[in-house]
Design an enzyme around this catalytic site. Structure first.
Site, PDB file in Angstrom:
ATOM      1  N   SER A  53       0.218  14.284 -14.106  1.00  0.00           N
ATOM      2  CA  SER A  53      -0.902  14.275 -15.048  1.00  0.00           C
ATOM      3  C   SER A  53      -0.996  15.627 -15.718  1.00  0.00           C
ATOM      4  O   SER A  53      -0.585  16.655 -15.155  1.00  0.00           O
ATOM      5  CB  SER A  53      -2.221  13.984 -14.315  1.00  0.00           C
ATOM      6  OG  SER A  53      -3.341  14.169 -15.156  1.00  0.00           O
ATOM      7  N   ASP A  80       0.871  -1.163   0.000  1.00  0.00           N
ATOM      8  CA  ASP A  80       0.000   0.000   0.000  1.00  0.00           C
ATOM      9  C   ASP A  80       0.911   1.216   0.000  1.00  0.00           C
ATOM     10  O   ASP A  80       1.582   1.498   1.003  1.00  0.00           O
ATOM     11  CB  ASP A  80      -0.893  -0.018   1.243  1.00  0.00           C
ATOM     12  CG  ASP A  80      -1.755   1.219   1.384  1.00  0.00           C
ATOM     13  OD1 ASP A  80      -1.588   2.178   0.612  1.00  0.00           O
ATOM     14  OD2 ASP A  80      -2.599   1.241   2.312  1.00  0.00           O
ATOM     15  N   TYR A  83      -8.166  15.474  -7.411  1.00  0.00           N
ATOM     16  CA  TYR A  83      -7.197  14.857  -8.313  1.00  0.00           C
ATOM     17  C   TYR A  83      -6.206  15.891  -8.843  1.00  0.00           C
ATOM     18  O   TYR A  83      -4.985  15.675  -8.822  1.00  0.00           O
ATOM     19  CB  TYR A  83      -7.923  14.172  -9.468  1.00  0.00           C
ATOM     20  CG  TYR A  83      -7.018  13.387 -10.372  1.00  0.00           C
ATOM     21  CD1 TYR A  83      -6.591  12.108 -10.020  1.00  0.00           C
ATOM     22  CD2 TYR A  83      -6.577  13.911 -11.581  1.00  0.00           C
ATOM     23  CE1 TYR A  83      -5.752  11.377 -10.848  1.00  0.00           C
ATOM     24  CE2 TYR A  83      -5.739  13.186 -12.420  1.00  0.00           C
ATOM     25  CZ  TYR A  83      -5.332  11.919 -12.032  1.00  0.00           C
ATOM     26  OH  TYR A  83      -4.487  11.200 -12.855  1.00  0.00           O
ATOM     27  N   LYS A  97      -2.059  16.023  -8.315  1.00  0.00           N
ATOM     28  CA  LYS A  97      -1.106  15.970  -9.421  1.00  0.00           C
ATOM     29  C   LYS A  97      -0.309  17.268  -9.559  1.00  0.00           C
ATOM     30  O   LYS A  97       0.862  17.255  -9.943  1.00  0.00           O
ATOM     31  CB  LYS A  97      -1.838  15.636 -10.723  1.00  0.00           C
ATOM     32  CG  LYS A  97      -2.446  14.232 -10.726  1.00  0.00           C
ATOM     33  CD  LYS A  97      -1.421  13.145 -10.440  1.00  0.00           C
ATOM     34  CE  LYS A  97      -1.988  11.754 -10.590  1.00  0.00           C
ATOM     35  NZ  LYS A  97      -0.974  10.690 -10.379  1.00  0.00           N
TER      36      LYS A  97
END
Length: 249
Positions: free
Chosen positions: A142, A62, A155, A159
């Site tokens: 990203s 993890d 998100y 990023k």
């Protein structure tokens, strides 16, 4: 362009971009540690590499857990004697959601897996890289960290943080011979991609925003990673490489 005889650990390598990257590194002569939360997926990737004549081991971890990250780094060094490349690739998506509807649990989970994981990876890999005289850290960021998208607050934050962390680590570790770079994929054709969609944002819509006219493929990302990890990229550190078909123009 070669990574032959390097020892490479790739997180999130049980599927998608991570799997393609692990396979390409092995194809080019690296010893690969396949890290994934899904133990069976990691094993399948490693077994496929070995079936093709490569060298790989699978490790369940993890990446948001410090003990697990320390353990896979130590397993890499115990097994192969060093860690030349750490690719912090594991990540989770966010369904397009208005910011007021994002739960604290969702926010925390995305930051932990997408951003804290890279901090933990560096924390435990850097001492080995420093001792051996250098290394490479690759972080999967990203295009969403460069050009934010509606409904992806958690998100995009994760990023964007990954890109800034990459630049900080590159600056901090340059004197130790450790290069640190980020890869910024555009929408990539993996099983995770539909999880970003909503009623107003489809995978087809995503493809239409890319000037080259197609989604990225996992191998597009793997090729970028292999270049940045190779000695051919010896003067490249602190960059966020856009593998985006022109999306960020």
């Amino acid at each position: 362009m070669t990574v032959r005889d390097k020892v490479v650990a790739v997180t999130g390598a049980g599927a998608g971009m991570g799997q393609s990257t692990a396979e390409l590194f092995a194809e080019r002569g690296a010893s690969v540690v396949v890290v994934d939360l899904d133990e069976d997926a990691a094993a399948n990737t490693a077994e496929g590499i070995e079936a093709d004549g490569g060298e790989a081991i699978a490790v369940r971890a993890d990446v948001s857990d410090a003990e697990d990250v320390e353990a896979f780094v130590e397993r890499t060094v115990d097994e192969f004697g060093r860690i030349d490349v750490l690719h912090n690739n594991a990540g989770i998506p966010q369904e397009s959601t208005p910011v007021e509807d994002v739960t604290e649990e969702t926010w925390d989970a995305i930051q932990d897996v997408n951003l804290k994981s890279a901090f933990l990876g560096a924390k435990y890999a850097v001492p080995h890289m420093r001792e051996q005289g250098g290394g490479v850290i690759l972080n999967t960021a990203s295009t969403a960290g460069i050009r934010p998208r509606t409904g992806l607050s958690a998100y995009c934050a994760s990023k964007g943080g990954m890109i800034t962390l990459t630049k900080q680590l590159a600056y901090e570790l340059a004197g130790d011979g450790v290069r640190v770079n980020a890869i910024c994929p555009v929408a990539t054709d993996t099983n995770m991609l539909p999880e970003f969609a909503s009623g107003e944002l489809t995978v087809e819509d995503m493809a239409e925003t890319i000037p080259l006219g197609r989604l990225a493929e996992p191998d597009d990302i793997a090729q970028a990673a292999a270049f940045l990890a190779s000695d051919d990229a010896d003067m490249i550190t602190g960059t966020a490489l856009e593998v985006d078909g022109g999306r960020d123009i």
